[in-house]
Scaffold this motif. Structure first.
Motif, mmCIF file in Angstrom:
data_model
loop_
_atom_site.group_PDB
_atom_site.id
_atom_site.type_symbol
_atom_site.label_atom_id
_atom_site.label_comp_id
_atom_site.label_asym_id
_atom_site.label_seq_id
_atom_site.Cartn_x
_atom_site.Cartn_y
_atom_site.Cartn_z
ATOM 1 N N LEU A 119 -12.946 -1.928 16.233
ATOM 2 C CA LEU A 119 -13.065 -1.170 17.481
ATOM 3 C C LEU A 119 -14.319 -1.555 18.252
ATOM 4 C CD1 LEU A 119 -11.976 2.356 16.193
ATOM 5 C CD2 LEU A 119 -10.616 0.777 17.582
ATOM 6 N N LEU A 120 -15.402 -1.812 17.518
ATOM 7 C CA LEU A 120 -16.646 -2.214 18.178
ATOM 8 C C LEU A 120 -16.518 -3.582 18.810
ATOM 9 C CD1 LEU A 120 -19.602 -1.564 18.791
ATOM 10 C CD2 LEU A 120 -20.201 -2.586 16.577
ATOM 11 N N ASP A 121 -15.859 -4.519 18.117
ATOM 12 C CA ASP A 121 -15.691 -5.866 18.668
ATOM 13 C C ASP A 121 -14.794 -5.858 19.906
ATOM 14 O OD1 ASP A 121 -17.284 -6.770 16.636
ATOM 15 O OD2 ASP A 121 -15.614 -7.385 15.342
ATOM 16 N N GLU A 122 -13.763 -5.036 19.872
ATOM 17 C CA GLU A 122 -12.854 -4.971 21.016
ATOM 18 C C GLU A 122 -13.408 -4.131 22.157
ATOM 19 O OE1 GLU A 122 -9.191 -3.517 19.561
ATOM 20 O OE2 GLU A 122 -8.770 -5.273 18.294
ATOM 21 N N GLY A 123 -14.420 -3.327 21.877
ATOM 22 C CA GLY A 123 -14.980 -2.472 22.916
ATOM 23 C C GLY A 123 -14.130 -1.271 23.247
ATOM 24 N N THR A 124 -13.169 -0.928 22.351
ATOM 25 C CA THR A 124 -12.288 0.215 22.614
ATOM 26 C C THR A 124 -13.025 1.532 22.410
ATOM 27 O OG1 THR A 124 -10.433 -1.130 21.844
ATOM 28 C CG2 THR A 124 -10.067 1.247 22.030
ATOM 29 N N ILE A 125 -13.557 1.719 21.200
ATOM 30 C CA ILE A 125 -14.332 2.917 20.878
ATOM 31 C C ILE A 125 -15.637 2.441 20.255
ATOM 32 C CG2 ILE A 125 -14.392 5.087 19.602
ATOM 33 C CD1 ILE A 125 -11.385 5.105 19.592
ATOM 34 N N LYS A 126 -16.724 2.821 20.831
ATOM 35 C CA LYS A 126 -18.019 2.373 20.337
ATOM 36 C C LYS A 126 -18.615 3.406 19.384
ATOM 37 C CE LYS A 126 -19.032 -0.224 24.577
ATOM 38 N NZ LYS A 126 -19.971 -0.392 25.700
ATOM 39 N N ASN A 127 -19.353 2.886 18.399
ATOM 40 C CA ASN A 127 -20.118 3.726 17.469
ATOM 41 C C ASN A 127 -19.228 4.739 16.749
ATOM 42 O OD1 ASN A 127 -22.460 2.430 18.412
ATOM 43 N ND2 ASN A 127 -22.697 3.931 20.060
ATOM 44 N N TRP A 128 -18.041 4.267 16.308
ATOM 45 C CA TRP A 128 -17.164 5.171 15.552
ATOM 46 C C TRP A 128 -17.456 5.023 14.065
ATOM 47 C CZ3 TRP A 128 -13.335 4.395 11.810
ATOM 48 C CH2 TRP A 128 -12.629 5.542 11.451
ATOM 49 N N ILE A 129 -17.686 6.150 13.393
ATOM 50 C CA ILE A 129 -17.917 6.181 11.945
ATOM 51 C C ILE A 129 -17.011 7.252 11.355
ATOM 52 C CG2 ILE A 129 -19.597 6.579 10.106
ATOM 53 C CD1 ILE A 129 -21.781 5.681 11.989
ATOM 54 N N GLY A 171 -6.854 16.303 30.048
ATOM 55 C CA GLY A 171 -7.591 16.985 31.113
ATOM 56 C C GLY A 171 -8.775 16.176 31.599
ATOM 57 N N ILE A 172 -9.492 15.529 30.682
ATOM 58 C CA ILE A 172 -10.637 14.707 31.071
ATOM 59 C C ILE A 172 -10.186 13.516 31.912
ATOM 60 C CG2 ILE A 172 -12.456 13.202 30.188
ATOM 61 C CD1 ILE A 172 -12.665 15.091 27.784
ATOM 62 N N LEU A 173 -9.117 12.864 31.501
ATOM 63 C CA LEU A 173 -8.625 11.705 32.249
ATOM 64 C C LEU A 173 -8.086 12.107 33.611
ATOM 65 C CD1 LEU A 173 -6.805 9.745 29.393
ATOM 66 C CD2 LEU A 173 -9.032 9.243 30.417
ATOM 67 N N SER A 200 -14.995 9.043 32.815
ATOM 68 C CA SER A 200 -15.947 9.908 32.123
ATOM 69 C C SER A 200 -16.184 9.428 30.694
ATOM 70 C CB SER A 200 -15.419 11.353 32.113
ATOM 71 O OG SER A 200 -16.277 12.177 31.346
ATOM 72 N N GLU A 201 -17.417 9.563 30.239
ATOM 73 C CA GLU A 201 -17.750 9.166 28.868
ATOM 74 C C GLU A 201 -17.253 10.182 27.841
ATOM 75 O OE1 GLU A 201 -21.900 8.539 28.643
ATOM 76 O OE2 GLU A 201 -21.902 6.752 29.950
ATOM 77 N N ASP A 202 -16.843 11.368 28.315
ATOM 78 C CA ASP A 202 -16.327 12.370 27.381
ATOM 79 C C ASP A 202 -15.033 11.919 26.725
ATOM 80 O OD1 ASP A 202 -18.470 13.947 28.009
ATOM 81 O OD2 ASP A 202 -17.390 15.109 29.537
ATOM 82 N N LYS A 203 -14.302 11.058 27.393
ATOM 83 C CA LYS A 203 -13.041 10.590 26.808
ATOM 84 C C LYS A 203 -13.284 9.783 25.534
ATOM 85 C CE LYS A 203 -12.562 6.375 29.631
ATOM 86 N NZ LYS A 203 -13.336 5.603 28.691
ATOM 87 N N ASP A 204 -14.388 9.033 25.476
ATOM 88 C CA ASP A 204 -14.706 8.269 24.264
ATOM 89 C C ASP A 204 -14.974 9.207 23.088
ATOM 90 O OD1 ASP A 204 -14.436 5.943 25.700
ATOM 91 O OD2 ASP A 204 -16.583 5.824 26.177
ATOM 92 N N GLU A 205 -15.634 10.316 23.374
ATOM 93 C CA GLU A 205 -15.889 11.286 22.308
ATOM 94 C C GLU A 205 -14.591 11.886 21.802
ATOM 95 O OE1 GLU A 205 -18.067 13.389 19.573
ATOM 96 O OE2 GLU A 205 -18.710 11.771 20.925
ATOM 97 N N LYS A 206 -13.666 12.187 22.710
ATOM 98 C CA LYS A 206 -12.377 12.731 22.299
ATOM 99 C C LYS A 206 -11.579 11.700 21.510
ATOM 100 C CE LYS A 206 -12.805 16.832 23.814
ATOM 101 N NZ LYS A 206 -12.894 17.947 22.830
ATOM 102 N N LEU A 207 -11.640 10.456 21.903
ATOM 103 C CA LEU A 207 -10.943 9.401 21.161
ATOM 104 C C LEU A 207 -11.516 9.252 19.756
ATOM 105 C CD1 LEU A 207 -10.496 6.673 23.927
ATOM 106 C CD2 LEU A 207 -8.700 8.059 22.878
#
Length: 278
Positions: free
Chosen positions: A108-118, A163-165, A171-178
C-alpha cells in the motif's frame, strides 16, 4: 566471471512441490545398517537417542561417508531457522499472518493508496501465563460476538467514508477511514481463520461418515446376495438335477447316458434363469 562463479556456488533450495529425493538415500541399505550397528557394538555405543544418534562428533567424522548419512542429526531448536521448499521456517513455526500484514502495508505504501497503515489487533489473544501445575489456562474468545462487531463497524465506517467523499473528495479524513476499514477487515479475516481447525475436523468427520455409509451399503448388498444364493441353492435342491434326472428317466428310459446328462444340464440352467429373473 566472478559474479557467475559466485552465483553457481550459492546453495540452491528445493522449490518443487515433489522434488527428487536427496542422493544419499541410496546409502540406506541393509548392509550399511549392519555395518553401522557393528561399528557401535565395537565401540560400546548404545542407541540412547542423545546427540547425533548417540555418536560423539569425533566418532561421527571417523565413519565412512556412506555411513554418516544413517546417523540422524540432532533435532533443531525451537528458534533455529531452516528452509523447507525454499521457505525459511523455525521449529516453533512462523507467524505468517503478521508477515502478510507487513507485506500488505509495504504494498500500500509503494502504490500510494493508503499511507502509514499498520495492522492493529482488535480482539483478545490467549494469555501466556500458566497455573501452578504448569497447565495452560483454559481460555477462549467469543468469536461470533467480535465478528458481528467488526461487520457493524465496517458498515459504519463505509457510510462515514461515503459522507466524507460526498462533501470533499480530497479530504485527508478519507485515508483515515480507509485505514480503519482495512484494519477491521484484516481482523475479521484473522478471526475467521481461527475456525480452520474446526472446519478441518468437521470435514474429516463428514468424509469418515460417508465412507462408513458406503461400507454399510456394501455389507448389506453382500448379505442380500448371500440370501439370494441360499434361496437358489435351496430351490435347486428341491427341483434341481436329481428331480430333473428322475423325470427324464421316467419319460425316456431308452436315452443314452450322454443325452441324459445334457438334459439334466438344460433343466438346471432353466431353473437358474427362472430363479435369478433372467
Amino acid at each position: 566471471m566472478a559474479e557467475n562463479k559466485q552465483q553457481q556456488e550459492e546453495p540452491e533450495f528445493l522449490s518443487a512441490y515433489y522434488p527428487d529425493p536427496p542422493p544419499f538415500y541410496k546409502h540406506f541399505t541393509r548392509e550399511n545398517q549392519e555395518r553401522l550397528q557393528q561399528f557401535k557394538s565395537d565401540d560400546g555405543i548404545t542407541d540412547d537417542g542423545a546427540g547425533s544418534g548417540g555418536l560423539p562428533a569425533a566418532q561421527l567424522l571417523s565413519l565412512p561417508p556412506e555411513l554418516r548419512c544413517l546417523v540422524p542429526p540432532e533435532p533443531p531448536a525451537d528458534d533455529a531457522e531452516y528452509h523447507v521448499f525454499g521457505e525459511a521456517t523455525t521449529g516453533r513455526g512462523v507467524d505468517a499472518f503478521d508477515r502478510d500484514m507487513e507485506y500488505i502495508g509495504r504494498g500500500l505504501l509503494d502504490e500510494g493508496t493508503i499511507k502509514n497503515w499498520i495492522h492493529e489487533h482488535l480482539y483478545p489473544v490467549p494469555p501466556a501465563d500458566q497455573n501452578a501445575d504448569g497447565v495452560q489456562v483454559q481460555w477462549t474468545v467469543d468469536r461470533q460476538t467480535y465478528l458481528l462487531r467488526f461487520v457493524r463497524s465496517i458498515l459504519l465506517n463505509y457510510l462515514e467514508l461515503l459522507g466524507i467523499l460526498a462533501n470533499n473528495p480530497a479530504s485527508e479524513d478519507k485515508d483515515e477511514k480507509l485505514r480503519n476499514i482495512l484494519n477491521l477487515v484484516t481482523n475479521a479475516h484473522a478471526l475467521v481463520n481461527e475456525y480452520r481447525p474446526h472446519q478441518a475436523r468437521e470435514t474429516l468427520i463428514n468424509m469418515m461418515e460417508d465412507q462408513l455409509e458406503k461400507k454399510k451399503a456394501e455389507v448389506e448388498d453382500v448379505r442380500q446376495m448371500k440370501q439370494k444364493v441360499e434361496d437358489v441353492l435351496a430351490e435347486l435342491a428341491r427341483q434341481g438335477p436329481d428331480g430333473a434326472a428322475s423325470a427324464a428317466q421316467e419319460e425316456n428310459a431308452a436315452q443314452s447316458a450322454e443325452e441324459k446328462r445334457k438334459h439334466v444340464q438344460r433343466d438346471t440352467w432353466h431353473v437358474l434363469d427362472e430363479l435369478l429373473g433372467h
